[in-house]
Motif scaffolding. Sequence first.
Motif, PDB file in Angstrom:
ATOM      1  N   LEU A   7      -5.021   0.276   1.658  1.00  0.00           N
ATOM      2  CA  LEU A   7      -4.820  -0.846   2.567  1.00  0.00           C
ATOM      3  C   LEU A   7      -5.867  -1.935   2.362  1.00  0.00           C
ATOM      4  O   LEU A   7      -5.545  -3.131   2.333  1.00  0.00           O
ATOM      5  CB  LEU A   7      -4.850  -0.360   4.016  1.00  0.00           C
ATOM      6  N   ILE A   8      -7.122  -1.541   2.218  1.00  0.00           N
ATOM      7  CA  ILE A   8      -8.176  -2.536   2.006  1.00  0.00           C
ATOM      8  C   ILE A   8      -7.980  -3.262   0.680  1.00  0.00           C
ATOM      9  O   ILE A   8      -8.139  -4.487   0.587  1.00  0.00           O
ATOM     10  CB  ILE A   8      -9.567  -1.872   2.059  1.00  0.00           C
ATOM     11  N   ASN A   9      -7.598  -2.515  -0.345  1.00  0.00           N
ATOM     12  CA  ASN A   9      -7.368  -3.127  -1.646  1.00  0.00           C
ATOM     13  C   ASN A   9      -6.219  -4.141  -1.578  1.00  0.00           C
ATOM     14  O   ASN A   9      -6.331  -5.264  -2.100  1.00  0.00           O
ATOM     15  CB  ASN A   9      -7.047  -2.062  -2.684  1.00  0.00           C
ATOM     16  N   GLU A  10      -5.125  -3.770  -0.929  1.00  0.00           N
ATOM     17  CA  GLU A  10      -3.987  -4.680  -0.837  1.00  0.00           C
ATOM     18  C   GLU A  10      -4.298  -5.862   0.084  1.00  0.00           C
ATOM     19  O   GLU A  10      -3.818  -6.979  -0.156  1.00  0.00           O
ATOM     20  CB  GLU A  10      -2.744  -3.942  -0.349  1.00  0.00           C
TER      21      GLU A  10
ATOM     22  N   CYS B  55      -7.587  14.658   5.950  1.00  0.00           N
ATOM     23  CA  CYS B  55      -8.738  13.787   5.696  1.00  0.00           C
ATOM     24  C   CYS B  55      -8.551  12.997   4.404  1.00  0.00           C
ATOM     25  O   CYS B  55      -8.857  11.793   4.340  1.00  0.00           O
ATOM     26  CB  CYS B  55     -10.025  14.604   5.643  1.00  0.00           C
ATOM     27  N   GLN B  56      -8.077  13.660   3.362  1.00  0.00           N
ATOM     28  CA  GLN B  56      -7.836  12.971   2.103  1.00  0.00           C
ATOM     29  C   GLN B  56      -6.748  11.917   2.252  1.00  0.00           C
ATOM     30  O   GLN B  56      -6.839  10.826   1.680  1.00  0.00           O
ATOM     31  CB  GLN B  56      -7.432  13.982   1.027  1.00  0.00           C
ATOM     32  N   LEU B  57      -5.724  12.218   3.038  1.00  0.00           N
ATOM     33  CA  LEU B  57      -4.634  11.278   3.236  1.00  0.00           C
ATOM     34  C   LEU B  57      -5.130  10.014   3.933  1.00  0.00           C
ATOM     35  O   LEU B  57      -4.750   8.894   3.565  1.00  0.00           O
ATOM     36  CB  LEU B  57      -3.526  11.935   4.057  1.00  0.00           C
ATOM     37  N   LEU B  58      -5.987  10.173   4.923  1.00  0.00           N
ATOM     38  CA  LEU B  58      -6.572   9.017   5.593  1.00  0.00           C
ATOM     39  C   LEU B  58      -7.426   8.209   4.629  1.00  0.00           C
ATOM     40  O   LEU B  58      -7.376   6.970   4.612  1.00  0.00           O
ATOM     41  CB  LEU B  58      -7.412   9.471   6.787  1.00  0.00           C
ATOM     42  N   ASP B  59      -8.198   8.908   3.811  1.00  0.00           N
ATOM     43  CA  ASP B  59      -9.072   8.235   2.849  1.00  0.00           C
ATOM     44  C   ASP B  59      -8.261   7.436   1.840  1.00  0.00           C
ATOM     45  O   ASP B  59      -8.557   6.266   1.558  1.00  0.00           O
ATOM     46  CB  ASP B  59      -9.946   9.273   2.136  1.00  0.00           C
ATOM     47  N   ILE B  60      -7.231   8.044   1.285  1.00  0.00           N
ATOM     48  CA  ILE B  60      -6.390   7.378   0.286  1.00  0.00           C
ATOM     49  C   ILE B  60      -5.695   6.163   0.894  1.00  0.00           C
ATOM     50  O   ILE B  60      -5.666   5.078   0.298  1.00  0.00           O
ATOM     51  CB  ILE B  60      -5.336   8.361  -0.271  1.00  0.00           C
ATOM     52  N   THR B  61      -5.147   6.329   2.087  1.00  0.00           N
ATOM     53  CA  THR B  61      -4.439   5.225   2.734  1.00  0.00           C
ATOM     54  C   THR B  61      -5.380   4.082   3.066  1.00  0.00           C
ATOM     55  O   THR B  61      -5.057   2.906   2.854  1.00  0.00           O
ATOM     56  CB  THR B  61      -3.740   5.703   4.022  1.00  0.00           C
TER      57      THR B  61
ATOM     58  N   ALA C  73       0.831  -1.209   0.000  1.00  0.00           N
ATOM     59  CA  ALA C  73       0.000   0.000   0.000  1.00  0.00           C
ATOM     60  C   ALA C  73       0.865   1.259   0.000  1.00  0.00           C
ATOM     61  O   ALA C  73       0.616   2.196  -0.771  1.00  0.00           O
ATOM     62  CB  ALA C  73      -0.937  -0.008   1.202  1.00  0.00           C
ATOM     63  N   LEU C  74       1.880   1.300   0.831  1.00  0.00           N
ATOM     64  CA  LEU C  74       2.722   2.492   0.923  1.00  0.00           C
ATOM     65  C   LEU C  74       3.587   2.665  -0.323  1.00  0.00           C
ATOM     66  O   LEU C  74       3.833   3.789  -0.772  1.00  0.00           O
ATOM     67  CB  LEU C  74       3.612   2.415   2.166  1.00  0.00           C
ATOM     68  N   SER C  75       4.034   1.570  -0.889  1.00  0.00           N
ATOM     69  CA  SER C  75       4.873   1.637  -2.086  1.00  0.00           C
ATOM     70  C   SER C  75       4.075   2.086  -3.307  1.00  0.00           C
ATOM     71  O   SER C  75       4.471   3.006  -4.024  1.00  0.00           O
ATOM     72  CB  SER C  75       5.513   0.275  -2.346  1.00  0.00           C
ATOM     73  N   LYS C  76       2.931   1.438  -3.541  1.00  0.00           N
ATOM     74  CA  LYS C  76       2.144   1.731  -4.737  1.00  0.00           C
ATOM     75  C   LYS C  76       1.493   3.104  -4.685  1.00  0.00           C
ATOM     76  O   LYS C  76       1.381   3.792  -5.695  1.00  0.00           O
ATOM     77  CB  LYS C  76       1.065   0.655  -4.931  1.00  0.00           C
ATOM     78  N   THR C  77       1.062   3.501  -3.510  1.00  0.00           N
ATOM     79  CA  THR C  77       0.281   4.734  -3.390  1.00  0.00           C
ATOM     80  C   THR C  77       1.148   5.968  -3.189  1.00  0.00           C
ATOM     81  O   THR C  77       0.851   7.040  -3.725  1.00  0.00           O
ATOM     82  CB  THR C  77      -0.712   4.611  -2.214  1.00  0.00           C
TER      83      THR C  77
ATOM     84  N   ILE D  43     -13.947  -8.415  -0.765  1.00  0.00           N
ATOM     85  CA  ILE D  43     -14.430  -7.558   0.310  1.00  0.00           C
ATOM     86  C   ILE D  43     -15.912  -7.268   0.132  1.00  0.00           C
ATOM     87  O   ILE D  43     -16.352  -6.780  -0.913  1.00  0.00           O
ATOM     88  CB  ILE D  43     -13.635  -6.233   0.349  1.00  0.00           C
ATOM     89  N   ASN D  44     -16.697  -7.577   1.155  1.00  0.00           N
ATOM     90  CA  ASN D  44     -18.118  -7.246   1.198  1.00  0.00           C
ATOM     91  C   ASN D  44     -18.340  -6.285   2.369  1.00  0.00           C
ATOM     92  O   ASN D  44     -18.110  -6.658   3.527  1.00  0.00           O
ATOM     93  CB  ASN D  44     -18.976  -8.506   1.399  1.00  0.00           C
ATOM     94  N   TYR D  45     -18.743  -5.080   2.062  1.00  0.00           N
ATOM     95  CA  TYR D  45     -18.914  -4.076   3.109  1.00  0.00           C
ATOM     96  C   TYR D  45     -20.218  -4.302   3.865  1.00  0.00           C
ATOM     97  O   TYR D  45     -21.283  -4.459   3.274  1.00  0.00           O
ATOM     98  CB  TYR D  45     -18.872  -2.675   2.503  1.00  0.00           C
ATOM     99  N   GLU D  46     -20.097  -4.330   5.188  1.00  0.00           N
ATOM    100  CA  GLU D  46     -21.238  -4.545   6.067  1.00  0.00           C
ATOM    101  C   GLU D  46     -21.636  -3.242   6.747  1.00  0.00           C
ATOM    102  O   GLU D  46     -20.818  -2.343   6.922  1.00  0.00           O
ATOM    103  CB  GLU D  46     -20.897  -5.584   7.138  1.00  0.00           C
ATOM    104  N   THR D  47     -22.887  -3.175   7.161  1.00  0.00           N
ATOM    105  CA  THR D  47     -23.360  -2.010   7.903  1.00  0.00           C
ATOM    106  C   THR D  47     -23.174  -2.245   9.402  1.00  0.00           C
ATOM    107  O   THR D  47     -22.965  -3.376   9.850  1.00  0.00           O
ATOM    108  CB  THR D  47     -24.844  -1.746   7.618  1.00  0.00           C
TER     109      THR D  47
END
Length: 302
Positions: free
Chosen positions: A277-280, A267-273, A175-179, A289-293
């Motif tokens: 992370l979830i993608n990796e 805020c954007q930095l947290l969002d991007i990271t 995540a840190l390398s690619k992003t 990944i299935n997002y739950e409520t």
Amino acid sequence: MTLVVTHCVTAVPTYPIYKHRHKPPRSFSLRILSKSNQVSDVKTPQSTSYTIEPIRECECFNMYKQQVPYSQAWAWQKSIVEEKKAMIEKNDHCRDSLFVLQHRPVYTLGTASSEQFLNFDIKDPPFDVYRTERGGEVTYHGPGQIVMYPIMNLRNHKMDLHWYLRSLEEVIIRALSKTFCIKASRLEGLTGVWHGNQKLAAIGIRVSQWITYHGLAVNVNPDLTHFRWIVPCGLQGYQVGSVKSLLEEFHTSADCGRADLPDPDDCQLLDITCRSLINEFSEVFEVRINYETMSRLDLQAV
């Protein structure tokens, strides 16, 4: 880390897909693993083989915009661990789970953590202190830090704790390398992710009956001064770094084109990271990944 081993029950995911470049022809052969762990063959004259591979699913509670009290997240984890153990006992398939969140400021200690690594009086701490059942020494959690708690049935992956720890590190490193073009790495003999001698992410886990909980914390843009109250992870002579502090350094350097990286706000930095992370995590552990409520957790609130 603590490992409790009991009788293992094989659970087979029930979400197959064809893994092949082309559509299956009218005649083909499949090898299918049944719930009884028996292999059966379905053959036709053409004998063209297709492998059915399971799609492992992972329910994700993405609350990264919230500052969740540590006691609340801890209770959720333990409740879901018990839920999964009960499912395994009944030979039911249980999918993986993942919590993504931020914490309010807190210090946590592992099972065998020493109070000598606290730079404050334990009776008068600057923030709440929790002694947990995870491995590792004392660490800090707080706003600006993305915390991920995977609750995974390692029977469906690989029953190897070293593999699991290295895989969690790999999620962060990718995540840190690619992003951000951050050359994150491991340090031999130590757990976590580093840039030089700066620790960017801490990892501490517990595994009970091959079910994982606790997890990892990535310093995106936290207040690093809070780490001064402890010896992070019990490591003397090392620094704690963050994604934000490294990006600020990169903007003054032309190395590797890093000066051209975007300059997001906090805020954007947290969002991007978080998204990276979830993608990796999905890629490294080969899960969908299935997002739950939050309603899924309502009955487990403290």
